[in-house]
Design a protein around this motif. Structure first.
Motif, PDB file in Angstrom:
ATOM      1  N   LEU A   8       0.809  -1.213   0.000  1.00  0.00           N
ATOM      2  CA  LEU A   8       0.000   0.000   0.000  1.00  0.00           C
ATOM      3  C   LEU A   8       0.848   1.271   0.000  1.00  0.00           C
ATOM      4  CD1 LEU A   8      -2.856  -1.146   2.373  1.00  0.00           C
ATOM      5  CD2 LEU A   8      -3.056  -0.618  -0.057  1.00  0.00           C
ATOM      6  N   GLY A   9       1.872   1.287  -0.852  1.00  0.00           N
ATOM      7  CA  GLY A   9       2.567   2.536  -1.141  1.00  0.00           C
ATOM      8  C   GLY A   9       1.680   3.375  -2.045  1.00  0.00           C
ATOM      9  N   VAL A  10       2.268   4.320  -2.766  1.00  0.00           N
ATOM     10  CA  VAL A  10       1.491   5.190  -3.654  1.00  0.00           C
ATOM     11  C   VAL A  10       0.707   4.366  -4.670  1.00  0.00           C
ATOM     12  CG1 VAL A  10       1.642   6.951  -5.452  1.00  0.00           C
ATOM     13  CG2 VAL A  10       3.044   7.170  -3.395  1.00  0.00           C
ATOM     14  N   GLU A  11       1.392   3.439  -5.355  1.00  0.00           N
ATOM     15  CA  GLU A  11       0.722   2.637  -6.385  1.00  0.00           C
ATOM     16  C   GLU A  11      -0.377   1.758  -5.794  1.00  0.00           C
ATOM     17  OE1 GLU A  11       0.774   2.498  -9.631  1.00  0.00           O
ATOM     18  OE2 GLU A  11       2.361   3.949  -9.985  1.00  0.00           O
ATOM     19  N   GLN A  13      -2.166   2.201  -3.018  1.00  0.00           N
ATOM     20  CA  GLN A  13      -3.336   2.993  -2.625  1.00  0.00           C
ATOM     21  C   GLN A  13      -4.125   3.458  -3.848  1.00  0.00           C
ATOM     22  OE1 GLN A  13      -2.778   5.805   0.781  1.00  0.00           O
ATOM     23  NE2 GLN A  13      -0.671   5.022   0.782  1.00  0.00           N
ATOM     24  N   GLN A  14      -3.404   3.849  -4.894  1.00  0.00           N
ATOM     25  CA  GLN A  14      -4.085   4.238  -6.131  1.00  0.00           C
ATOM     26  C   GLN A  14      -4.841   3.049  -6.719  1.00  0.00           C
ATOM     27  OE1 GLN A  14      -4.362   7.271  -6.925  1.00  0.00           O
ATOM     28  NE2 GLN A  14      -2.465   8.389  -7.258  1.00  0.00           N
ATOM     29  N   ALA A  15      -4.258   1.867  -6.645  1.00  0.00           N
ATOM     30  CA  ALA A  15      -4.916   0.653  -7.143  1.00  0.00           C
ATOM     31  C   ALA A  15      -6.191   0.370  -6.354  1.00  0.00           C
ATOM     32  CB  ALA A  15      -3.954  -0.536  -7.048  1.00  0.00           C
ATOM     33  N   THR A  16      -6.100   0.513  -5.039  1.00  0.00           N
ATOM     34  CA  THR A  16      -7.269   0.277  -4.180  1.00  0.00           C
ATOM     35  C   THR A  16      -8.409   1.224  -4.542  1.00  0.00           C
ATOM     36  OG1 THR A  16      -5.815  -0.452  -2.387  1.00  0.00           O
ATOM     37  CG2 THR A  16      -8.057   0.182  -1.785  1.00  0.00           C
ATOM     38  N   ILE A  17      -8.079   2.493  -4.733  1.00  0.00           N
ATOM     39  CA  ILE A  17      -9.085   3.491  -5.110  1.00  0.00           C
ATOM     40  C   ILE A  17      -9.705   3.153  -6.465  1.00  0.00           C
ATOM     41  CG2 ILE A  17      -9.388   5.924  -5.764  1.00  0.00           C
ATOM     42  CD1 ILE A  17      -7.086   6.493  -3.666  1.00  0.00           C
ATOM     43  N   ALA A  18      -8.846   2.784  -7.432  1.00  0.00           N
ATOM     44  CA  ALA A  18      -9.324   2.459  -8.785  1.00  0.00           C
ATOM     45  C   ALA A  18     -10.292   1.281  -8.762  1.00  0.00           C
ATOM     46  CB  ALA A  18      -8.134   2.161  -9.692  1.00  0.00           C
ATOM     47  N   ILE A  35       2.659   2.423   7.670  1.00  0.00           N
ATOM     48  CA  ILE A  35       2.458   2.888   6.305  1.00  0.00           C
ATOM     49  C   ILE A  35       1.597   4.149   6.278  1.00  0.00           C
ATOM     50  CG2 ILE A  35       0.396   1.443   5.899  1.00  0.00           C
ATOM     51  CD1 ILE A  35       3.127   2.025   3.281  1.00  0.00           C
ATOM     52  N   ASP A  36       1.990   5.105   5.473  1.00  0.00           N
ATOM     53  CA  ASP A  36       1.249   6.365   5.321  1.00  0.00           C
ATOM     54  C   ASP A  36       0.088   6.130   4.356  1.00  0.00           C
ATOM     55  OD1 ASP A  36       0.283   8.896   4.838  1.00  0.00           O
ATOM     56  OD2 ASP A  36       2.161   9.722   4.070  1.00  0.00           O
ATOM     57  N   LEU A  37      -1.138   6.189   4.852  1.00  0.00           N
ATOM     58  CA  LEU A  37      -2.325   5.935   4.034  1.00  0.00           C
ATOM     59  C   LEU A  37      -3.049   7.226   3.645  1.00  0.00           C
ATOM     60  CD1 LEU A  37      -3.789   2.837   5.938  1.00  0.00           C
ATOM     61  CD2 LEU A  37      -2.462   2.849   3.822  1.00  0.00           C
ATOM     62  N   SER A  38      -2.288   8.329   3.550  1.00  0.00           N
ATOM     63  CA  SER A  38      -2.915   9.631   3.306  1.00  0.00           C
ATOM     64  C   SER A  38      -3.627   9.698   1.958  1.00  0.00           C
ATOM     65  CB  SER A  38      -1.869  10.744   3.402  1.00  0.00           C
ATOM     66  OG  SER A  38      -0.803  10.522   2.502  1.00  0.00           O
ATOM     67  N   ILE A  39      -3.109   9.013   0.929  1.00  0.00           N
ATOM     68  CA  ILE A  39      -3.766   9.032  -0.379  1.00  0.00           C
ATOM     69  C   ILE A  39      -5.132   8.374  -0.277  1.00  0.00           C
ATOM     70  CG2 ILE A  39      -3.646   8.221  -2.770  1.00  0.00           C
ATOM     71  CD1 ILE A  39      -0.588   8.308  -2.510  1.00  0.00           C
ATOM     72  N   GLY A 132      -1.749   7.194 -19.075  1.00  0.00           N
ATOM     73  CA  GLY A 132      -1.658   7.048 -17.619  1.00  0.00           C
ATOM     74  C   GLY A 132      -0.348   6.425 -17.203  1.00  0.00           C
ATOM     75  N   GLY A 133      -0.359   5.870 -15.984  1.00  0.00           N
ATOM     76  CA  GLY A 133       0.845   5.208 -15.488  1.00  0.00           C
ATOM     77  C   GLY A 133       1.289   5.694 -14.140  1.00  0.00           C
ATOM     78  N   ASN A 134       2.569   5.944 -14.001  1.00  0.00           N
ATOM     79  CA  ASN A 134       3.292   6.291 -12.781  1.00  0.00           C
ATOM     80  C   ASN A 134       2.484   7.121 -11.789  1.00  0.00           C
ATOM     81  OD1 ASN A 134       5.227   7.047 -10.881  1.00  0.00           O
ATOM     82  ND2 ASN A 134       6.236   8.491 -12.268  1.00  0.00           N
ATOM     83  N   GLY A 135       2.030   6.460 -10.709  1.00  0.00           N
ATOM     84  CA  GLY A 135       1.239   7.160  -9.698  1.00  0.00           C
ATOM     85  C   GLY A 135       2.004   8.239  -8.978  1.00  0.00           C
ATOM     86  N   GLY A 136       3.319   8.080  -8.863  1.00  0.00           N
ATOM     87  CA  GLY A 136       4.130   9.099  -8.205  1.00  0.00           C
ATOM     88  C   GLY A 136       4.363  10.321  -9.067  1.00  0.00           C
ATOM     89  N   GLY A 137       4.072  10.215 -10.349  1.00  0.00           N
ATOM     90  CA  GLY A 137       4.325  11.319 -11.274  1.00  0.00           C
ATOM     91  C   GLY A 137       3.109  12.168 -11.581  1.00  0.00           C
TER      92      GLY A 137
END
Length: 406
Positions: A8-11, A13-18, A35-39, A132-137
């Motif tokens: 549950l890093g950036v990618e 958390q983004q996957a979970t939301i998607a 783990i930082d779950l701010s996203i 799309g792609g890179n969640g950190g970008g």
């Protein structure tokens, strides 16, 4: 579907939301208790569909899932290998995206702008394109892209590929064409060395057509790794963008689109109308001041902008606490020696560490810390006929500052 998200890093958390916004039932886990779950917490999600576990992975739940989305950072771990063996890896369950003509854009800097340029040309030329792609970008992550590509019919897919996810993306996507913008000194804590990073790019372009920057000495070492290699330099026409580095991005996009069968005149027409991507480098005239603003979160990106002009005031956002490798940004700032340096908390508030670092370097000009965006704007309001640069780390804050200057 019942789908698991592992990591549950950036990618992740983004996957979970998607997945949740498409009403899949999601089991999401991470072994890191801190783990930082701010996203995830910033989004309105259907918690009734989410089974969240922090501190461990329930392998029984994961292996009984219909599909599993795995964080790119776990791609070489045993848990991911077992998921692939069980044929439940998400991109092996949903496979429609593998049939789309796919362009991957990677490198240290310029990925987002180049990806958007290619998308702008192709979509305006009448093709249906998914980007799309890179969640950190600044995108919504690789899982969001896979889901989108499997929902509709597309002619092309354009992916921004983070340099830390090369092997992951090589497996997930069926990539036809790679654009490598440059190889710079970022994420060296992951790559280990510039030589190893170069080798990783070389492996990534194997069995593909590669468009490489002819000005990058490291990329020139791997021109023999791809099926077909094309080199780019600088775009020869005018752009509505700041910086000669954007001429390189445009030329990479031009050659990519030519390779995809787009006519030269069509490419020139749409590059002429291309505007800067939100959060990327843009030039603004504000109250008599000339301001350049944009995410420049590594030393190579910062150098590319600052070497374009002499700025009186440099305003820099700080990275995350653990990203000490990005302190080398300050080495160049000291060498550049602006009259005024302002530091703000871009990602984590390590402004004190930045000040200490600059003091050790012997920077003896005007050094300030301004923590609130409203106070940065107030400071800029007091400046008269100055050249000001706003950058560093913290894309969302840089974008917010920029939006208030229009």
């Amino acid at each position: 579907m019942n789908i698991s998200v592992v990591g549950l890093g950036v990618e992740g958390q983004q996957a979970t939301i998607a997945l949740l916004k498409r009403e899949h039932r999601v089991y999401a886990s991470d072994i890191n208790r801190k783990i930082d779950l701010s996203i995830l917490n910033q989004k309105k999600i259907n918690t009734e569909l989410l089974d969240l576990e922090i501190g461990s992975h329930n392998l029984d739940k994961i292996f009984k899932s219909e599909a599993v989305s795995v964080s790119p950072s776990l791609f070489d771990k045993d848990i991911c290998k077992k998921i692939i063996e069980k044929n439940i890896f998400l991109s092996d369950v949903m496979t429609k995206h593998k049939n789309i003509k796919t362009i991957a854009v990677t490198g240290t800097n310029g990925k987002t702008t180049t990806s958007h340029m290619i998308y702008h040309i192709l979509s305006n030329a009448g093709f249906k394109v998914v980007l799309g792609g890179n969640g950190g970008g600044g995108f919504s992550g690789y899982t969001e892209l896979v889901l989108k590509a499997n929902e509709e019919e597309y002619d092309f897919m354009v992916i921004e590929v983070c340099d830390m996810t090369l092997a992951f993306c090589d497996y997930v996507f069926d990539i036809d064409l790679v654009v490598a913008t440059n190889i710079g000194y970022d994420h060296m804590d992951v790559h280990g060395s510039i030589e190893h990073y170069t080798e990783e790019i070389g492996e990534f372009i194997q069995n593909k057509t590669a468009i490489l920057n002819k000005n990058d000495q490291n990329l020139l070492k791997i021109t023999d790794k791809s099926n077909k290699t094309l080199l780019f330099d600088k775009y020869q026409e005018k752009l509505n963008l700041f910086g000669s580095f954007n001429l390189q991005n445009a030329e990479a996009a031009r050659i990519a689109c030519l390779e995809l069968g787009i006519r030269e005149n069509t490419i020139h027409n749409y590059l002429k109308s291309f505007k800067s991507v939100a959060g990327r480098t843009i030039k603004i005239n504000y109250n008599g001041n000339e301001i350049v603003s944009g995410k420049t979160d590594n030393v190579d990106a910062l150098k590319a902008v600052l070497e374009e002009d002499k700025f009186d005031i440099v305003i820099i956002g700080t990275p995350r606490k653990h990203e000490t490798c990005r302190f080398n940004i300050l080495d160049f700032v000291k060498e550049y020696n602006p009259d005024t340096l302002i530091i703000f908390p871009g990602l984590d508030d390590i402004t004190y560490d930045y000040v200490q670092y600059m003091n050790k370097l012997g920077y003896n000009k005007d050094l300030m810390v301004i923590k609130e965006i409203k106070n940065i704007i107030k400071f800029i309001d007091t400046a008269k006929n100055k050249k000001i640069f706003i950058g560093g780390n913290g894309q969302s804050k840089i974008t917010e500052i920029t939006s208030k200057l229009f």
